[in-house]
Scaffold this motif. Structure first.
Motif, PDB file in Angstrom:
ATOM      1  N   LYS A  68      -0.146  -1.705  -4.520  1.00  0.00           N
ATOM      2  CA  LYS A  68      -0.793  -1.476  -5.811  1.00  0.00           C
ATOM      3  C   LYS A  68      -0.385  -2.637  -6.714  1.00  0.00           C
ATOM      4  N   ARG A  86      -0.838  -5.067  -9.830  1.00  0.00           N
ATOM      5  CA  ARG A  86      -1.366  -5.026 -11.191  1.00  0.00           C
ATOM      6  C   ARG A  86      -1.193  -6.399 -11.829  1.00  0.00           C
ATOM      7  N   ASP A  91      -6.328  -6.896  -9.871  1.00  0.00           N
ATOM      8  CA  ASP A  91      -5.773  -5.562  -9.637  1.00  0.00           C
ATOM      9  C   ASP A  91      -6.327  -5.062  -8.309  1.00  0.00           C
ATOM     10  N   SER A 150       4.587  -3.154  -9.861  1.00  0.00           N
ATOM     11  CA  SER A 150       3.635  -3.359  -8.775  1.00  0.00           C
ATOM     12  C   SER A 150       4.264  -2.937  -7.446  1.00  0.00           C
TER      13      SER A 150
END
Length: 786
Positions: free
Chosen positions: A304, A306, A322, A368
């Protein structure tokens, strides 16, 4: 090794370029060596510990800057040579001395940090550094900063060098004498050096007139260089001393080398620890310079990212992306025109994964997530080989075949232009088959492609999602924004139209398109617009939420601050009230004791009662009185001269004589005693029978009511005398039988002047120093003659 497993990905994803950036921050060759070997670690626990260590180094870098690595170099070859009995050179020993000093400074810098700052890993490493201060001192005693052996390294060396210098001076003195005595025989009056010998430049025709050894001739043959016999014997002695000196220096170096050999194992450990610390601080300084954050390594293969950006793209130019993989889908298919943005996104996730698993911070937003994987496989770019007669397609297939032989359910696979380089129909079918096989194996996959069939594949399968890199048709440039959930459009007709292709040709091309393809393109266009609107709304919602969260935190902090302040105030008030009550109780007990004592002795006088009452009032806390005590208390409307009242503080009835203009103070006659009290301290018992004030002219007016004490401190004797006289006159008129003058102790000048004056005044019956509680010698108590 982990690096061997990731060797191809490290090369393709250009990790070596990031290593070069980090290497600029390494302070020593030891640290640079470890930076050059940065690679994913073998175990998740090792990578997490490495990230924690870099986090500690970064916090210390922000707090105090990097550690003092000055003087630290790679001394391991010297240590190994000394360990097997070799003799180290002065240069090597000087480097070791600097290494020991530098290591001790690093150790002190870490261990001197306040223990409230949590640096468990840095402290653990610093504790491993061996403090060989005694060895360093021995090296410094013997080796100078110029890497030579000091004269004072041993008494023998000092003596030999002194003897050599004396002998050399004697040789030079002998030759200088000959310069003067044989000047006509010399080509020029100078002393020259040939080999290791000092010679005179003698004219060749006079060479037989000077006994000695010929060492050389000039190029012209006109000059012969002779070492005179008188200097030869002394020169030989110099050479003998030099040999002895060299043997002594060798002995000293051997002794120092043995000293180093005794701690070689500990110093090898020091080198390893200092290299590690230098690596961590280099990573930390890189993270600071590039605004990197600590990633969270996950065990469930979830990425994930970001606001992630590629480390090799300028921070001001990179467009952050993202991206999520592993939560609801394990495969991302990036489609769209060949604008370069797809490959950058592919390389970004791959390179950041390698860096995180190598214990490096990454250029992404805080928090992240990066999935831990055993291996990163990458097939990116055109790797066709002319030597091996491999086409682009063959090169890609060879890499993919190699991957499929080794991938596991903990692998990250990155595929660029999957299925390209061959027939589109076959290429698309092959690409779908490869993706299906990788899914069955449980891999996490990110792939880029041009094929529309793969867009449909991502739509039709739950484990995959479409993504595209946004393209601005107006400017014919990619925006490099990754749009997850939206497949890419080819934009070929739009681009051709913008570039000036005739409208008739564009219309003909549209007519050639399959109706289904037109609808799909139109659908994708609408999805892109909806995505942009949703993304804008999401960003606005996030901004609003951030503002709300900030306001909530501020209000919570303010509320907590007010509660803390209220708690402190209550505690302070309780403490102060306790102190006041304690003082009041002590003073009340004292007054009661004195009253009993005076009562027994029959010496209680009215003025003493007033003084004690005032002392008691001052000792009592200043609290508001309850209005329920009386309906008339504190009400000045019913107060008139002649009214009968009760003085609440003493519980006695009296008659009102006078009322102040502001009606706050009242003069009350209590038996034989006349006193001034506050209106709030009165309870009206009976109104006056007549409205005329019952004030006796002979008793004076309210304005002449005086206090029981007069304070003249700070005045000179000349200033105080008239004030005292006026006070005594008022006391006589007011029938005050006993008053007090407060003059202080000081130098005694004011006290003596006042008392001398009192002794001659007819208003004064007698005077005395104040007693206990009356000011002692700083006050004079006067019995007024009434």
């Amino acid at each position: 090794m982990a690096e061997d497993r990731h060797a191809h990905a490290i090369k393709i994803l250009e990790l070596n370029k990031v290593r070069a950036q980090i290497s600029r921050y390494a302070a020593s060759s030891l640290g640079k060596e470890l930076v050059a070997d940065i690679a994913p670690l073998s175990a998740l626990s090792d990578a997490r510990r490495e990230l924690d260590a870099v986090d500690e180094a970064l916090r210390e870098t922000f707090r105090m800057g990097p550690l003092p690595f000055g003087g630290i170099s790679d001394v391991r070859p010297s240590l190994r040579k000394a360990a097997i009995g070799g003799v180290l050179s002065p240069q090597a020993l000087l480097a070791l001395a600097n290494f020991l000093y530098g290591g001790r400074r690093v150790r002190q810098a870490v261990l001197s940090v306040d223990e409230t700052i949590e640096y468990p890993i840095l402290r653990e490493q610093a504790d491993l550094i061996y403090d060989a201060r005694q060895v360093e001192q021995e090296l410094r005693k013997a080796i100078s900063d110029e890497a030579t052996v000091h004269d004072g390294a041993s008494p023998t060396l000092r003596q030999l060098r002194s003897q050599r210098r004396q002998a050399e001076a004697k040789v030079r003195q002998t030759l200088e004498q000959m310069l003067r005595s044989h000047q006509k025989m010399l080509q020029e009056p100078v002393i020259t050096v040939r080999g290791n010998s000092l010679c005179l430049p003698v004219r060749v025709e006079h060479k037989n007139q000077i006994r000695g050894i010929i060492h050389d001739y000039s190029a012209s043959g006109a000059t012969v260089f002779i070492e005179p016999a008188a200097a030869v014997e002394i020169s030989h002695r110099v050479q003998e001393i030099l040999l002895e000196e060299e043997r002594e220096v060798e002995r000293i170096l051997q002794q120092l080398s043995a000293l180093v050999a005794g701690v070689s194992d500990q110093l090898e450990t020091n080198a390893e620890v200092l290299a590690r610390l230098d690596l961590w601080f280099a990573k930390a300084q890189y993270a600071k310079a590039e605004h990197c954050e600590k990633p969270v390594l996950t065990t469930n293969r979830v990425w994930k990212l970001r606001s992630a950006r590629h480390p090799l793209i300028n921070r001001d130019e990179a467009v952050p992306l993202d991206l999520t993989i592993g939560e609801s889908y394990s495969m991302v298919v990036v489609t769209g025109p060949n604008t370069g943005g797809k490959t950058v996104a592919l390389k970004t996730i791959g390179l950041l994964t390698l860096l995180a698993m190598a214990g490096c911070f990454v250029p992404a937003a805080n928090g992240s997530l990066i999935g831990w994987c055993d291996t990163v496989y990458a097939d990116i770019g055109d790797e066709q080989s002319i030597e091996q007669s491999l086409s682009t397609f063959s090169s890609h297939m060879r890499n993919i075949v190699s991957m499929l032989e080794r991938v596991s359910d903990t692998s990250l696979v990155l595929l660029d232009e999957l299925g390209a380089g061959t027939d589109p129909a076959e290429g698309a079918a092959l690409a779908i088959a490869i993706l299906n096989d990788l899914h069955v194996r449980g891999c996490s996959v990110m792939a880029t492609t041009h094929y529309a069939e793969l867009k449909a594949y991502a739509f039709q399968t739950n484990h995959a999602v479409n993504a595209s890199v946004e393209f601005d048709v107006e400017t014919l440039r990619p925006t490099y924004r990754l749009l997850v959930g939206v497949p890419g459009r080819s934009n070929a007709l739009a681009i051709a139209h913008r570039l000036g292709l005739p409208e008739s040709v564009i219309d003909d091309a549209r007519g050639q398109l399959n109706t289904r393809d037109v609808h799909v393109e139109d659908l994708i266009r609408k999805m892109e617009a909806a995505y942009r609107e949703a993304d804008t709304a999401r960003m606005e919602a996030e901004a609003d939420r951030a503002t709300a969260d900030k306001l909530l935190r501020e209000s919570q902090d303010r509320w907590q601050e007010l509660q803390d302040k209220e708690r402190v105030l209550l505690q302070d008030a309780a403490t102060e009230a306790q102190e006041i009550l304690s003082r009041a109780k002590t003073e009340a007990n004292r007054i009661i004791t004195e009253l009993r004592k005076e009562h027994r002795n029959g010496q209680l006088k009215d003025h003493q009662l007033v003084e004690m009452r005032k002392a008691l009032e001052e000792a009592m806390p200043d609290l508001p009185r309850a209005k329920a005590r009386t309906g008339q208390a504190g009400q000045t409307g019913a107060l008139e001269p002649g009214a009968i009242v009760r003085v609440l503080s003493v519980g006695q009835k009296g008659e009102v004589l006078e009322i102040s203009p502001n009606r706050r103070d009242v003069v009350v006659q209590l038996g034989a005693l006349k006193t001034k009290v506050k209106t709030s301290d009165l309870e009206v018992l009976e109104r006056p029978k007549s409205t005329q004030p019952k004030v006796s002219v002979s008793r004076g007016t309210f304005a002449r009511s005086i206090p029981l004490q007069l304070d003249v401190r700070g005045m000179s004797v000349e200033e105080a005398i008239p004030v005292v006289d006026k006070y005594l006159d008022d006391a006589v008129v007011s029938h005050m039988g006993r008053v007090t003058i407060i003059h202080g102790k000081g130098t005694g000048v004011l006290r003596d002047g006042v008392r001398k004056h009192l002794s001659s005044q007819k208003q004064v019956s007698s005077w005395s120093s104040g007693g206990p509680g009356e000011g002692g010698d700083g006050a004079t108590v006067i019995d007024v003659a009434l």
